[in-house]
Write an enzyme that holds these catalytic residues in place. Structure first.
Site, short mmCIF file in Angstrom:
data_model
loop_
_atom_site.label_atom_id
_atom_site.label_comp_id
_atom_site.label_asym_id
_atom_site.label_seq_id
_atom_site.Cartn_x
_atom_site.Cartn_y
_atom_site.Cartn_z
N GLU A 211 0.84 -1.20 0.00
CA GLU A 211 0.00 0.00 0.00
C GLU A 211 0.87 1.25 0.00
O GLU A 211 1.97 1.24 0.54
CB GLU A 211 -0.87 0.04 1.26
CG GLU A 211 -2.28 -0.49 1.06
CD GLU A 211 -3.18 0.38 0.20
OE1 GLU A 211 -2.67 1.16 -0.62
OE2 GLU A 211 -4.40 0.25 0.34
N PHE B 138 -2.48 16.45 4.20
CA PHE B 138 -2.95 15.97 2.89
C PHE B 138 -1.74 15.85 1.98
O PHE B 138 -1.26 16.83 1.43
CB PHE B 138 -4.00 16.89 2.30
CG PHE B 138 -4.77 16.21 1.19
CD1 PHE B 138 -5.87 15.43 1.50
CD2 PHE B 138 -4.36 16.31 -0.13
CE1 PHE B 138 -6.56 14.76 0.49
CE2 PHE B 138 -5.05 15.64 -1.13
CZ PHE B 138 -6.15 14.87 -0.82
C1 PRP Z 1 -5.99 5.19 -0.48
C2 PRP Z 1 -4.79 4.30 -0.19
C3 PRP Z 1 -5.38 3.13 0.52
C4 PRP Z 1 -6.52 3.74 1.30
C5 PRP Z 1 -6.06 3.96 2.72
O1 PRP Z 1 -6.59 4.74 -1.65
O2 PRP Z 1 -4.13 3.93 -1.39
O3 PRP Z 1 -5.87 2.16 -0.37
O4 PRP Z 1 -6.84 4.98 0.66
O5 PRP Z 1 -7.07 4.53 3.50
P1 PRP Z 1 -7.72 3.82 4.78
O6 PRP Z 1 -6.61 3.30 5.64
O7 PRP Z 1 -8.46 4.96 5.43
O8 PRP Z 1 -8.65 2.75 4.31
P2 PRP Z 1 -7.67 5.55 -2.49
O9 PRP Z 1 -9.03 5.04 -2.15
O10 PRP Z 1 -7.44 7.01 -2.36
O11 PRP Z 1 -7.38 5.07 -3.99
P3 PRP Z 1 -6.06 5.26 -4.90
O12 PRP Z 1 -5.00 4.33 -4.33
O13 PRP Z 1 -6.51 4.84 -6.26
O14 PRP Z 1 -5.63 6.70 -4.83
#
Ligand code: PRP
Length: 187
Positions: A100, A153
């Site tokens: 991640e 952010f």
């Molecule tokens: C972001 C990041 C994780 C998630 C983490 O993805 O890549 O997957 O949010 O957040 P959490 O711990 O609060 O669940 P996002 O949904 O922004 O998609 P992306 O990776 O396509 O930008």
């Protein structure tokens, strides 16, 4: 006009990212004793990190990807996790590392761990480049953490705002005027 003009400050520069990723790769190879590792990238944010992490692992590496949606259309996590793309192949008996870009509330990773644990991997670990220092909605164990970061952010090196800035070679804090008044933020 440059995309760099929208950045208030650089939080982690490119050289620091690469140095830490080399350490993470070596640690993953050591922990799996040179056995094959399946890196599972969570689209889209993890792609840049995964590409560099894979090259830092001196062991056989396989790649697979999942796409999930957890943020809906706002800057706040909605706590919903939807599978948009599942893995191509079975993970039974494999050493799996979920990759991640960032762990925020922990909801996405908590859901994925529960789901993939049921598929019988030999081991299932988590490697996150960034770990936001704030209370988690769900407790999860993150085996490999690149950098703990403040609750700002952040964009760059895979992380977006409204799907942009993923191609910045560093992690930066976005200028507030860039996102203020806009609602279609990414993560
Ligand atoms: C972001 C990041 C994780 C998630 C983490 O993805 O890549 O997957 O949010 O957040 P959490 O711990 O609060 O669940 P996002 O949904 O922004 O998609 P992306 O990776 O396509 O930008």
């Amino acid at each position: 006009m440059s995309i760099h003009d929208d950045i208030e400050r650089v939080l982690i520069d490119a050289a620091t990212l690469q140095a830490r990723i080399a350490e993470l790769g070596a640690q993953i190879a050591r922990d799996t004793g040179g056995e094959p590792v399946l890196l599972v990238g969570i689209l889209k944010g993890a792609v840049l990190f995964l590409a560099d992490l894979a090259r830092a692992i001196d062991a056989p590496v396989e790649l697979d990807f999942m796409a999930v949606s957890s943020y809906g259309n706002t800057m706040q996590s909605q706590g919903r996790v939807r599978i948009l793309k599942d893995l191509d192949d079975a993970i039974s008996g494999k050493h799996v590392v979920l990759v991640e870009d960032i762990i925020d509330t922990g909801l996405t990773m908590s859901y994925l761990l529960d789901l993939l644990r049921q598929r019988g991997p030999a081991s299932l670990r988590v490697c996150a480049l960034l770990d936001k220092q704030k209370p988690r909605a769900r407790h999860i164990t993150v085996d490999y953490i690149g950098f703990p970061i403040e609750n700002a952010f952040v964009v760059g090196y895979g992380l977006d705002f409204a799907q942009r800035y993923r191609n910045l070679p560093y992690i930066g804090v976005l200028k507030p005027e860039v996102y203020q008044g806009r609602k279609n933020a990414g993560g």
